[in-house]
Design an enzyme around this catalytic site. Sequence first.
Site, PDB file in Angstrom:
ATOM      1  N   THR A   1      55.320  26.816 -38.814  1.00 55.79           N
ATOM      2  CA  THR A   1      55.724  27.030 -37.322  1.00 55.79           C
ATOM      3  C   THR A   1      56.676  25.811 -37.074  1.00 55.79           C
ATOM      4  O   THR A   1      56.749  24.613 -37.574  1.00 55.79           O
ATOM      5  CB  THR A   1      54.416  26.716 -36.477  1.00 55.79           C
ATOM      6  OG1 THR A   1      55.000  26.450 -35.043  1.00 55.79           O
ATOM      7  CG2 THR A   1      53.772  25.443 -36.876  1.00 55.79           C
TER       8      THR A   1
ATOM      9  N   TYR B   1      47.707  22.205 -33.417  1.00 48.19           N
ATOM     10  CA  TYR B   1      48.146  23.306 -34.110  1.00 48.19           C
ATOM     11  C   TYR B   1      49.338  22.918 -35.075  1.00 48.19           C
ATOM     12  O   TYR B   1      49.328  23.633 -36.264  1.00 48.19           O
ATOM     13  CB  TYR B   1      48.709  24.172 -32.995  1.00 48.19           C
ATOM     14  CG  TYR B   1      49.481  25.380 -33.462  1.00 48.19           C
ATOM     15  CD1 TYR B   1      49.092  26.367 -34.230  1.00 48.19           C
ATOM     16  CD2 TYR B   1      50.868  25.423 -33.066  1.00 48.19           C
ATOM     17  CE1 TYR B   1      49.694  27.410 -34.858  1.00 48.19           C
ATOM     18  CE2 TYR B   1      51.737  26.543 -33.508  1.00 48.19           C
ATOM     19  CZ  TYR B   1      51.156  27.508 -34.628  1.00 48.19           C
ATOM     20  OH  TYR B   1      51.985  28.647 -34.812  1.00 48.19           O
TER      21      TYR B   1
END
Length: 330
Positions: A117, A141
């Site tokens: 990501t 995250y």
Amino acid sequence: MTVLVTGGAGYIGSHMVWRLLDAGERVVVIDSLATGFRFAIAPEAAAVFGDVGDEDLVRSTIEAQGVDAVIHFAGSVVVPDSVADPLGYYLNNTVKSRSVIAAAVAAGVSHFIFSSTAAVYGSGGAEPIREDAPLAPASPYGRSKLMTEMMLADTAAAHEFRYAALRYFNVAGADPAGRTGQSTRGATHLIKVAAEAALGKRAALTVHGSDYATPDGTCLRDYIHVSDLVDAHYDALLHLRRGGDSLVANCGYGHGYSVRQVIEAVRRVSGRDFPVVDGPRRPGDAEAIVADPARAMAVLGWRPRRDDLDGIVDSALAWEDHLTRRNFVA
């Protein structure tokens, strides 16, 4: 040989399965269906329903199916949720990834592609960011994904194992052939949420923060069509099979759109207005982040074909309409 797709019943994973099948590959999916959907799995793919954190299950699937490559999507993806539940994210995204990597190594699989990501960068600003930029994830995250990248690098140094970690920017849209799309319950992805609002599935769309230092005060993101993203994965698979070195590469288009620009695109393409309200910022959200995709283009030969915001929105709306017609309730 066969490609294992973890999370193949989810949004991006289901598109990957179709992409592999379109290329003539044999595919097996492992998915717990915690957030994915059985109907999203292409019928030509073999499916195993279970948790990727079960190392024995992953290894036995690899061995039984003759797997030579793993594409690992399974995980949790909502930034604010990771702030509220960091241990859950470290379990799903880091601990369970360790199990998948260990199973692959134990079974002799040497090609591994990881769903990483852009959140590993934190807030990069409006200028395109390269892979060698400082890594400063602002949420659990992002940190959970970065930890997995580190495990992959260490594993590659110790074993006959090569990998590609693809850092996604904002994935949106749906399969142009209408075979799959984003069906996530309680989705937080902006284009999905705006499409739901345009079709009357939501009473209003909330803009999370309108006081950022951007031209219109809202967050700026690089939106990539999901079909271009899975093309990059397939290019990475071919790269590894040719003997290419491990790599980390951005997947985006190199330019961004603000939240308000996306809302206007959905209104324009759908021909419908819908209520929009301003709300507070969400924890962990970056102000602006835009990809420099030059490495993926140069090393993998990746060539995006759907770099058009209205086209991305149109495919998302088409899938949302499909869900409406099949009376799907998320």
